[in-house]
Design a protein around this motif. Sequence first.
Motif, PDB file in Angstrom:
ATOM      1  N   CYS A  28       0.849  -1.193   0.000  1.00  0.00           N
ATOM      2  CA  CYS A  28       0.000   0.000   0.000  1.00  0.00           C
ATOM      3  C   CYS A  28       0.880   1.236   0.000  1.00  0.00           C
ATOM      4  O   CYS A  28       1.978   1.228   0.567  1.00  0.00           O
ATOM      5  N   LEU A  30      -0.129   4.013   1.386  1.00  0.00           N
ATOM      6  CA  LEU A  30      -0.444   4.763   2.596  1.00  0.00           C
ATOM      7  C   LEU A  30      -0.103   3.898   3.816  1.00  0.00           C
ATOM      8  O   LEU A  30       0.097   2.686   3.689  1.00  0.00           O
ATOM      9  N   ARG A  31      -0.057   4.519   4.969  1.00  0.00           N
ATOM     10  CA  ARG A  31       0.163   3.797   6.223  1.00  0.00           C
ATOM     11  C   ARG A  31      -0.820   4.342   7.267  1.00  0.00           C
ATOM     12  O   ARG A  31      -0.427   5.005   8.222  1.00  0.00           O
ATOM     13  N   CYS A  32      -2.087   4.059   7.071  1.00  0.00           N
ATOM     14  CA  CYS A  32      -3.097   4.519   8.023  1.00  0.00           C
ATOM     15  C   CYS A  32      -2.854   3.802   9.355  1.00  0.00           C
ATOM     16  O   CYS A  32      -2.838   2.564   9.372  1.00  0.00           O
ATOM     17  N   CYS A  35      -5.126   0.888  10.240  1.00  0.00           N
ATOM     18  CA  CYS A  35      -5.331  -0.156   9.223  1.00  0.00           C
ATOM     19  C   CYS A  35      -5.415  -1.544   9.859  1.00  0.00           C
ATOM     20  O   CYS A  35      -4.571  -1.923  10.673  1.00  0.00           O
ATOM     21  N   VAL A  41      -0.159  -4.884   4.338  1.00  0.00           N
ATOM     22  CA  VAL A  41       0.390  -3.603   3.900  1.00  0.00           C
ATOM     23  C   VAL A  41       1.909  -3.574   4.010  1.00  0.00           C
ATOM     24  O   VAL A  41       2.603  -3.068   3.137  1.00  0.00           O
ATOM     25  N   GLY A  74      -7.145  -4.678  -0.973  1.00  0.00           N
ATOM     26  CA  GLY A  74      -5.757  -4.773  -0.549  1.00  0.00           C
ATOM     27  C   GLY A  74      -5.608  -4.518   0.933  1.00  0.00           C
ATOM     28  O   GLY A  74      -6.554  -4.730   1.686  1.00  0.00           O
ATOM     29  N   GLY A  75      -4.445  -3.851   1.238  1.00  0.00           N
ATOM     30  CA  GLY A  75      -3.514  -3.209   0.336  1.00  0.00           C
ATOM     31  C   GLY A  75      -4.184  -2.236  -0.646  1.00  0.00           C
ATOM     32  O   GLY A  75      -5.308  -1.824  -0.456  1.00  0.00           O
ATOM     33  N   ASN A 102      -7.757   3.551  -2.409  1.00  0.00           N
ATOM     34  CA  ASN A 102      -7.541   4.725  -1.558  1.00  0.00           C
ATOM     35  C   ASN A 102      -7.396   5.998  -2.397  1.00  0.00           C
ATOM     36  O   ASN A 102      -7.214   7.079  -1.849  1.00  0.00           O
ATOM     37  N   LYS A 128     -10.440   9.324   4.053  1.00  0.00           N
ATOM     38  CA  LYS A 128      -9.943   9.016   5.388  1.00  0.00           C
ATOM     39  C   LYS A 128      -9.900  10.225   6.314  1.00  0.00           C
ATOM     40  O   LYS A 128     -10.378  10.171   7.441  1.00  0.00           O
TER      41      LYS A 128
END
Length: 223
Positions: A28, A30-32, A35, A41, A74-75, A102, A128
């Motif tokens: 991914c 992003l790194r929420c 998550c 991820v 995903g991801g 995303n 988000k």
Amino acid sequence: MATGVILRKTSLIDYPGLVSAVIFFPGCNLRCPWCHNGELVTGKTPSAGFIPLEEALGRLEKRRRVLGGVVLSGGEPTLVPELPELTGRIRAAGLKVKLDTNGMLPQALEKLFASEKTKPDYIALDLKLAPERYGELLPRPEDGNSPGAADPEGNKTPAGERLRRSAALIRGSGIRHEFRSLRLPAPYFGQGDLAALAPLTGTSPWHIRPFLPGNCLDPRWNT
Ligand code: SF4
């Protein structure tokens, strides 16, 4: 297509109105911190969970009569370079395709929408935080070479701007779609975020679901 994926053979909740299978792609951009797919991820998923994409497609082919659609999730599936080829193949097999994204790669969406054959039948775009805050979600240098940490498009456009562009592309695509948000805990997330995201949704469906702690990428979010 050499990608390794995780296949959920049957789902009654991931594709509105259809029995579907779900293909989860690793990596991914992003790194929420909240998550729930952290292992996927960061690429730390046990290899036993992965099967080659071709094998997953073969299994879907055998289950074609019981499935209505396939969800690509995903991801972040737009990181997969062969995504247009993949959606084209699934649709040619008589199954509908839903894409969960995303929205960080509007270029990938443009490629997908360029042909009727590769267009998904349904898209869910996650919204988000306020677009101006998306920088908070980008991978940090210490995330190294984990899948998707680097943007394959070498994109210099701010993440919030990419989100706006993806939302506009989806709204104008004629494809059935929805926007999705998590009602994250205050004060991290609040009315300011909702107000900043509202213009991206236009008159499209926007589902806001409660945040559920547990198995979060950043363990502090579990409490
Ligand atoms: S975009 Fe989705 S998969 Fe990627 S880190 Fe955020 S919640 Fe996880």
